[in-house]
Scaffold this motif. Structure first.
Motif, mmCIF file in Angstrom:
data_model
loop_
_atom_site.group_PDB
_atom_site.id
_atom_site.type_symbol
_atom_site.label_atom_id
_atom_site.label_comp_id
_atom_site.label_asym_id
_atom_site.label_seq_id
_atom_site.Cartn_x
_atom_site.Cartn_y
_atom_site.Cartn_z
ATOM 1 N N MET A 1 0.826 -1.201 0.000
ATOM 2 C CA MET A 1 0.000 0.000 0.000
ATOM 3 C C MET A 1 0.866 1.258 0.000
ATOM 4 O O MET A 1 0.667 2.186 -0.768
ATOM 5 C CB MET A 1 -0.912 -0.019 1.235
ATOM 6 N N ILE A 2 1.862 1.285 0.915
ATOM 7 C CA ILE A 2 2.740 2.451 1.015
ATOM 8 C C ILE A 2 3.538 2.620 -0.273
ATOM 9 O O ILE A 2 3.735 3.744 -0.746
ATOM 10 C CB ILE A 2 3.682 2.309 2.226
ATOM 11 N N ALA A 10 5.565 11.733 -3.623
ATOM 12 C CA ALA A 10 6.965 12.100 -3.409
ATOM 13 C C ALA A 10 7.276 13.548 -3.792
ATOM 14 O O ALA A 10 7.920 14.270 -3.010
ATOM 15 C CB ALA A 10 7.875 11.140 -4.158
ATOM 16 N N PRO A 11 6.852 14.053 -4.971
ATOM 17 C CA PRO A 11 7.172 15.458 -5.300
ATOM 18 C C PRO A 11 6.608 16.445 -4.290
ATOM 19 O O PRO A 11 7.292 17.400 -3.902
ATOM 20 C CB PRO A 11 6.529 15.642 -6.686
ATOM 21 N N ALA A 15 8.792 18.856 -1.803
ATOM 22 C CA ALA A 15 8.565 20.306 -1.804
ATOM 23 C C ALA A 15 8.267 20.813 -0.398
ATOM 24 O O ALA A 15 8.763 21.876 0.015
ATOM 25 C CB ALA A 15 7.424 20.662 -2.748
ATOM 26 N N LEU A 16 7.461 20.056 0.361
ATOM 27 C CA LEU A 16 7.157 20.450 1.734
ATOM 28 C C LEU A 16 8.408 20.446 2.607
ATOM 29 O O LEU A 16 8.606 21.349 3.424
ATOM 30 C CB LEU A 16 6.105 19.509 2.331
#
Length: 286
Positions: A1-2, A10-11, A15-16
């Motif tokens: 699932m992960i 991921a992008p 960015a965070l």
């Protein structure tokens, strides 16, 4: 699932981390440093920058409480102005709806500095607002809006109201018109139908709008800087002065952390309040 969920996220996660988490961690670390003579920052682990603000009643009243009060006032006025506009737009369609939405979104499509300079022309002593009010005999002498908190509040409302309108529109359009019609058929007045049916069902949108607008108002910087007087003590502006004018980055960083923490606590309090209010209004039991 992960493994299936992680690649698409991921992008956004990167960015965070790069643009939010790492800079905030740097601000937190800087807030524990010390400032020596000559504006040199010395690595340290001290709470002096926090106690300097939180231990001073002047800062608490004239900066923190003042910022919260102005943010609450501007947010409340934004809600009062936005609700009837959202209800009216929800009943329109076609070209009229598109024109109204374009007008509502106009403040969000203009650069903030350009927007503020436009309002400076309106606010000045012989500007459009004073000329109009005097022509309508609302008052006899020009009222001071520039370099005054009245102008700051008006501009915060102008910028914040569109967010509330757009948030409310989504909730209003989800309400079946048959619910209001049924209430009217059994003798409910327009106000009763609104208060018992429309208002409870629009609370999620109202909450979203209030959260966005309050967060923007509480941390406002450009509007108080350009419209308020030199002694305006809104916390975002105080952070700017300490960082760029006084070159006291540790204290400015501590103020930034306090601003984010207080904002988060108030928003969490709003979430609890609106959650209970929604459940009570809709008579839903846990």
């Amino acid at each position: 699932m992960i493994r299936r969920v992680l690649p698409p996220l991921a992008p956004a996660l990167i960015a965070l981390l790069v643009f939010v988490a790492f800079p905030m961690l740097w601000v937190v670390r800087t807030s524990f440093n010390e400032l020596e003579a000559g504006a040199y920052i010395v690595d340290a682990l001290t709470l002096d920058n926090y106690t300097r603000f939180l231990g001073d009643s002047w800062y608490l009243l004239n900066t923190l409480w003042f910022s919260i009060r102005i943010a609450l006032i501007a947010t409340a006025i934004s809600v009062v102005c936005a609700y009837p506009v959202a209800l009216y737009i929800a009943r329109t369609a076609g070209l009229q709806r598109n024109i109204l939405l374009a007008l509502i979104m106009a403040p969000l499509l203009i650069g903030l500095v350009t927007l503020v300079y436009g309002w400076i022309v309106i606010f000045r002593g012989g500007g459009l607002l004073n000329s109009l009010m005097i022509a309508l005999h609302v008052y006899d002498q020009p009222v001071r809006y520039m370099w005054d908190i009245k102008g700051v509040v008006i501009l915060l409302v102008y910028i914040g109201a569109p967010y509330v309108v757009l948030s409310l529109l989504d909730s209003i359009e989800r309400i079946s018109p048959f619910l209001v019609e049924a209430a009217r058929n059994v003798g409910a007045s327009r106000w009763t139908a609104f208060w018992k049916i429309v208002f409870p069902l629009t609370m999620p949108g109202l909450y979203a709008g209030i959260v966005i607008v309050f967060a923007l108002n509480f941390s406002a910087f450009a509007v108080p800087l350009m419209i308020g007087d030199s002694n305006t003590q809104m916390i975002g502006l105080v952070v700017y002065r300490e960082a760029l004018l006084n070159n006291d980055l540790p204290f400015a960083s501590a103020l930034s952390v306090i601003m984010v923490a207080v904002n988060a606590m108030i928003l969490m309090g709003m979430a609890v309040f609106f959650g209970r209010l929604i459940l009570n209004r809709l008579e839903v039991k846990r």
